[in-house]
Write a protein that holds these residues in place. Sequence first.
Motif, PDB file in Angstrom:
ATOM      1  N   HIS A  27      37.274  32.453  39.340  1.00  0.00           N
ATOM      2  CA  HIS A  27      36.242  33.353  39.869  1.00  0.00           C
ATOM      3  C   HIS A  27      34.900  32.734  39.910  1.00  0.00           C
ATOM      4  O   HIS A  27      34.158  32.753  41.037  1.00  0.00           O
ATOM      5  CB  HIS A  27      36.229  34.576  38.662  1.00  0.00           C
ATOM      6  N   HIS A  82      27.203  37.849  41.311  1.00  0.00           N
ATOM      7  CA  HIS A  82      27.862  36.717  40.205  1.00  0.00           C
ATOM      8  C   HIS A  82      26.870  36.106  39.363  1.00  0.00           C
ATOM      9  O   HIS A  82      27.203  36.035  38.298  1.00  0.00           O
ATOM     10  CB  HIS A  82      28.833  35.752  41.202  1.00  0.00           C
ATOM     11  N   ASP A 162      32.187  43.669  38.178  1.00  0.00           N
ATOM     12  CA  ASP A 162      32.789  43.327  39.366  1.00  0.00           C
ATOM     13  C   ASP A 162      34.189  43.902  39.202  1.00  0.00           C
ATOM     14  O   ASP A 162      34.864  43.577  38.419  1.00  0.00           O
ATOM     15  CB  ASP A 162      32.814  41.948  39.312  1.00  0.00           C
ATOM     16  N   HIS A 166      40.034  40.391  42.421  1.00  0.00           N
ATOM     17  CA  HIS A 166      40.050  38.933  41.861  1.00  0.00           C
ATOM     18  C   HIS A 166      39.446  38.898  40.448  1.00  0.00           C
ATOM     19  O   HIS A 166      39.578  38.018  39.822  1.00  0.00           O
ATOM     20  CB  HIS A 166      39.313  38.022  43.037  1.00  0.00           C
TER      21      HIS A 166
HETATM   22 MN   MN3 Z   1      33.758  38.628  42.055  1.00  0.00          MN
END
Ligand code: MN3
Length: 200
Positions: A27, A82, A162, A166
Amino acid sequence: MIHKLEPLPYAYDALEPHIDAMTMKIHHTRHHQAYIDKLNAALQDHPKFQEFDVTTLLTHLKEVPEPIRPAVRNHGGGHANHSFFWPILKKEVPFSGEISKAITAAFGSYEKFQDNFKTAGVTLFGSGWTWLVVNNGALEIMTTANQDNPVSQRMTPILGIDVWEHAYYLKYQNRRPDYIDAFFNVINWEKVDELYQSAR
Ligand code: MN3
């Protein structure tokens, strides 16, 4: 500025068993890096917009030239989201501080907050994020699609998850509800409290 990937403030396995080391590593080093690379590529021929940090770009999206606006929104958003996400994760931080009182006041109890936040995350269709934001001084739960960030809607995120596949697929496969349950074990409430106090 050339945007760069910052190291995580902890080891990749620091959130085990709730979020596994392999997921964290991929990630961070692949997904987050890719958003940064594509943001830098989009800004390459637009030196004026290289001067701004990513939050400034996202709060002034309408001033970004149209040909690169989608790339700034998506990849700049990916970078901002992120960069925001990593520091709000930490194991074994008790639910405390001003933010705990504010959440209890706004939602009735911590459990009710968890229910609402989880429902928002589970029912978000496709890829995106679920947030706790400060909106005109009030705490609200909201979701955004893709890599949109609440700052583009004049709201200040203080917590976010998130929910792109993924972020959880290696360990949880399609079980997004289990991943959200696990997330509640790795919220860095000290950091969230700090963000809350500066957002007010
Ligand atoms: Mn992400």
